[in-house]
Design an enzyme around this catalytic site. Structure first.
Site, PDB file in Angstrom:
ATOM      1  N   ASN A 198       0.849  -1.183   0.000  1.00 25.64           N
ATOM      2  CA  ASN A 198       0.000   0.000   0.000  1.00 25.64           C
ATOM      3  C   ASN A 198       0.891   1.241   0.000  1.00 25.64           C
ATOM      4  OD1 ASN A 198       0.771   0.544   2.719  1.00 25.64           O
ATOM      5  ND2 ASN A 198      -0.912  -0.710   3.490  1.00 25.64           N
ATOM      6  N   ARG A 199       0.283   2.430   0.015  1.00 26.89           N
ATOM      7  CA  ARG A 199       1.073   3.655  -0.084  1.00 26.89           C
ATOM      8  C   ARG A 199       2.079   3.800   1.054  1.00 26.89           C
ATOM      9  NH1 ARG A 199      -3.604   8.101  -0.983  1.00 26.89           N
ATOM     10  NH2 ARG A 199      -4.305   7.015   0.884  1.00 26.89           N
ATOM     11  N   ALA A 200       1.626   3.564   2.283  1.00 28.98           N
ATOM     12  CA  ALA A 200       2.522   3.729   3.430  1.00 28.98           C
ATOM     13  C   ALA A 200       3.669   2.727   3.376  1.00 28.98           C
ATOM     14  CB  ALA A 200       1.733   3.574   4.725  1.00 28.98           C
ATOM     15  N   GLU A 201       3.376   1.505   2.982  1.00 27.46           N
ATOM     16  CA  GLU A 201       4.416   0.468   2.914  1.00 27.46           C
ATOM     17  C   GLU A 201       5.442   0.793   1.837  1.00 27.46           C
ATOM     18  OE1 GLU A 201       1.590  -3.251   4.417  1.00 27.46           O
ATOM     19  OE2 GLU A 201       1.734  -2.755   2.286  1.00 27.46           O
ATOM     20  N   ASP A 266      -6.272  -8.083   2.240  1.00 22.03           N
ATOM     21  CA  ASP A 266      -6.407  -9.536   2.080  1.00 22.03           C
ATOM     22  C   ASP A 266      -7.347  -9.864   0.918  1.00 22.03           C
ATOM     23  OD1 ASP A 266      -4.864  -9.759   4.384  1.00 22.03           O
ATOM     24  OD2 ASP A 266      -6.587 -10.006   5.698  1.00 22.03           O
TER      25      ASP A 266
END
Length: 313
Positions: A198-201, A266
């Site tokens: 995701n964006r944060a990751e 998920d």
């Protein structure tokens, strides 16, 4: 039923192996009518409870809900929550190969819900031991020849300590590998087919980007350096972007009210895996996964999306 209405899509021959951090999601629901006299916190009078498959088990549940053949490999404790995970997986049609560790408590996420709002989450977790991980790896190697797509669901709980070995075995067997990543060391995911941060990751790994062009440059550089075929960036209200040697393809988010994002990643990974196992191109798989993500965030807690919801009117 394995095909959506008027779609011709059939997932009954799709074979998915999900490996990763298995957990039990528990929910305590209640009423909040006063503040505790002991501390400035709400008092929740619990009126009902619920238990659902979480983590890698939720990925498996979502894939099974679409009619795919699904096997789940992970680690649980030799305890009641571990047996509950096996029971719930069996009810969902998932074939379980869970390594039991008597010294390990099964990972649990306990959420306290008051008036449909999450007030508190309590996590119970502990990394598994080497002997248990060895048994888990044996199960993966046994099941790998009978699967089309391997999904590695990494929640950072320790069940994927041997991920480099698993990826190597899968590549040698010619299997597609999808990884839902965790942490800032993406070198351990080298050579996988699809990576789904995701964006944060992604920001944690490549740094903050200034604009779309800068994002594309950073994402493509990471993808090429790790020999990854596709990098699928999930972007919440901005939709998704698929990076590959052919360039970038983006889809907008599905317009709907966001109720709860728990487990949405998920669902996205599960739909992506089922679509690829059924022989559909990656961009088509992304579009359907995006639709599924838009549906599941409208539900409370970890949940699955049905074929009727994906393909119905």
């Amino acid at each position: 039923m394995n095909a959506g209405p008027a779609t011709g899509i059939d997932f009954s021959n799709a074979s998915i192996l999900v490996v990763g951090d298995v957990m039990l999601d528990r929910y305590w629901f209640g009423d909040v009518q006063r503040i505790s006299p002991e501390a400035p916190v709400p008092v929740v009078r619990v009126t009902r409870s619920d238990e659902r498959l979480g983590g890698a088990a939720n990925v498996a549940r979502n894939a099974a809900a679409l009619g795919a053949k699904v096997a789940l490999v992970g680690v649980v404790g030799d305890d009641e929550p571990g047996r509950r995970i096996e029971a719930l997986a069996g009810e969902a049609g998932i074939a379980c190969r869970l390594a039991r560790d008597a010294a390990l408590p099964t990972t649990i996420k306990l959420r306290v819900i008051g008036r449909q709002q999450q007030l508190l989450r309590i996590d119970f977790e502990q990394a598994p031991g080497d002997s248990t991980l060895a048994r888990k790896l044996d199960a993966v190697r046994e099941l790998l020849p009978r699967t089309q797509v391997l999904v590695l669901s990494d929640y950072g709980k320790g069940s994927l300590a041997q991920i480099e070995e698993i990826v190597r075995d899968a590549r040698e067997a010619g299997k597609l590998v999808i990884v839902d990543p965790k942490g800032d060391d993406y070198s351990r995911y080298r050579g996988v087919t699809v990576l789904t941060p995701n964006r944060a990751e992604l920001r944690e790994v490549v740094g903050a980007w200034r604009d779309e062009a800068d994002l594309a440059e950073r994402a493509q550089r990471l993808r090429r350096s790790l020999e990854i075929r596709y990098l699928l960036l999930t972007r919440s209200e901005e939709g998704m972007t698929l990076f590959s040697d052919e360039g970038e393809v983006s889809v907008p988010a599905q317009a709907r009210e966001v109720y709860d994002v728990s487990g949405a990643g998920d669902t996205v990974v599960a739909v992506l895996a089922v679509m690829l196992a059924a022989g559909h191109p990656a961009d088509e798989a992304m579009r359907l996964a995006n639709r599924a993500g838009g549906i599941v965030v409208g539900k409370l807690g970890t949940a699955a999306v049905s074929l009727q919801e994906l393909f119905g009117a």
